[in-house]
Structures are given as structure tokens and as C-alpha cells.
Design a protein around this motif. Structure first.
Motif, PDB file in Angstrom:
ATOM      1  N   TYR A  26       0.834  -1.200   0.000  1.00 60.58           N
ATOM      2  CA  TYR A  26       0.000   0.000   0.000  1.00 60.58           C
ATOM      3  C   TYR A  26       0.868   1.248   0.000  1.00 60.58           C
ATOM      4  O   TYR A  26       1.848   1.335   0.742  1.00 60.58           O
ATOM      5  N   MET A  27       0.496   2.229  -0.827  1.00 59.60           N
ATOM      6  CA  MET A  27       1.193   3.503  -0.876  1.00 59.60           C
ATOM      7  C   MET A  27       0.368   4.531  -0.104  1.00 59.60           C
ATOM      8  O   MET A  27      -0.788   4.787  -0.460  1.00 59.60           O
ATOM      9  N   ASP A  28       0.952   5.099   0.949  1.00 54.30           N
ATOM     10  CA  ASP A  28       0.216   6.061   1.778  1.00 54.30           C
ATOM     11  C   ASP A  28       0.238   7.458   1.172  1.00 54.30           C
ATOM     12  O   ASP A  28       0.754   7.670   0.065  1.00 54.30           O
ATOM     13  N   GLN A  29      -0.310   8.422   1.902  1.00 56.78           N
ATOM     14  CA  GLN A  29      -0.419   9.810   1.407  1.00 56.78           C
ATOM     15  C   GLN A  29       0.932  10.448   1.125  1.00 56.78           C
ATOM     16  O   GLN A  29       1.030  11.375   0.337  1.00 56.78           O
ATOM     17  N   GLU A  30       1.969   9.966   1.775  1.00 49.49           N
ATOM     18  CA  GLU A  30       3.317  10.515   1.580  1.00 49.49           C
ATOM     19  C   GLU A  30       4.135   9.689   0.592  1.00 49.49           C
ATOM     20  O   GLU A  30       5.350   9.785   0.540  1.00 49.49           O
ATOM     21  N   ASN A  31       3.446   8.831  -0.179  1.00 52.38           N
ATOM     22  CA  ASN A  31       4.062   7.969  -1.188  1.00 52.38           C
ATOM     23  C   ASN A  31       5.027   6.943  -0.607  1.00 52.38           C
ATOM     24  O   ASN A  31       5.911   6.454  -1.298  1.00 52.38           O
ATOM     25  N   LYS A  32       4.854   6.611   0.662  1.00 48.26           N
ATOM     26  CA  LYS A  32       5.637   5.565   1.301  1.00 48.26           C
ATOM     27  C   LYS A  32       4.910   4.244   1.093  1.00 48.26           C
ATOM     28  O   LYS A  32       3.716   4.128   1.354  1.00 48.26           O
ATOM     29  N   VAL A  33       5.644   3.239   0.613  1.00 46.04           N
ATOM     30  CA  VAL A  33       5.051   1.932   0.358  1.00 46.04           C
ATOM     31  C   VAL A  33       5.284   1.036   1.569  1.00 46.04           C
ATOM     32  O   VAL A  33       6.401   0.932   2.072  1.00 46.04           O
ATOM     33  N   THR A  34       4.201   0.414   2.038  1.00 42.96           N
ATOM     34  CA  THR A  34       4.293  -0.511   3.163  1.00 42.96           C
ATOM     35  C   THR A  34       3.644  -1.829   2.797  1.00 42.96           C
ATOM     36  O   THR A  34       2.716  -1.880   1.987  1.00 42.96           O
ATOM     37  N   GLN A  35       4.159  -2.891   3.395  1.00 47.76           N
ATOM     38  CA  GLN A  35       3.532  -4.209   3.272  1.00 47.76           C
ATOM     39  C   GLN A  35       2.631  -4.362   4.476  1.00 47.76           C
ATOM     40  O   GLN A  35       3.057  -4.147   5.608  1.00 47.76           O
ATOM     41  N   ARG A  36       1.381  -4.728   4.234  1.00 47.82           N
ATOM     42  CA  ARG A  36       0.419  -4.843   5.329  1.00 47.82           C
ATOM     43  C   ARG A  36      -0.354  -6.148   5.212  1.00 47.82           C
ATOM     44  O   ARG A  36      -0.699  -6.578   4.114  1.00 47.82           O
TER      45      ARG A  36
END
Length: 69
Positions: A19-29
Motif C-alpha cells: 500500500y502507498m500512503d499519502q506521503e508515497n511511502k510503500v508498506t507491506q500490510r
């Protein structure tokens, strides 16, 4: 992705997403999908430990959980 989300809802299965958050940081969730529509998914997010609403357009990929106890 729709079939995977439907299966997660029906069987209460955890899936993995990137998932890419509002700050364009990609996280695995790891999430369990509660419901979804054409724009959003309501999920229980094990990363945040709470129910979250995620934009489908920000889900970069999704798949079944593998190798997680």
C-alpha cells in the motif's frame, strides 16, 4: 483483486497488500477485508492494529498470505 477481497470477506482470511500512503511511502500490510466497493476497502489492518479505510487506487498489489502463522 476483487475475487481475493471477496474470499477474504467470506472466509475471514488474512491477505497481504502493498500500500502507498499519502506521503508515497510503500508498506507491506497484512489485512482482513471487511467490505469494499469500487473506490475503497474497509479492512482490519494488522500493521496499524485497527480498522482502516484504504483507497483501492493506492493498493499496488495484493495476494494470499503465505508462510505466516
Amino acid at each position: 483483486m476483487k475475487r481475493l477481497f471477496e474470499r477474504s470477506i467470506k472466509n475471514k482470511e488474512t491477505i497481504v497488500i502493498f500500500y502507498m500512503d499519502q506521503e508515497n511511502k510503500v508498506t507491506q500490510r497484512y489485512v482482513c477485508v471487511l467490505k469494499f466497493n469500487d473506490d475503497y476497502a474497509l479492512v482490519y489492518c494488522y500493521y496499524r492494529k485497527k480498522v482502516r479505510t484504504l483507497k483501492l487506487e493506492n493498493i499496488l498489489s495484493a495476494g494470499p498470505r503465505k508462510g505466516i502463522a
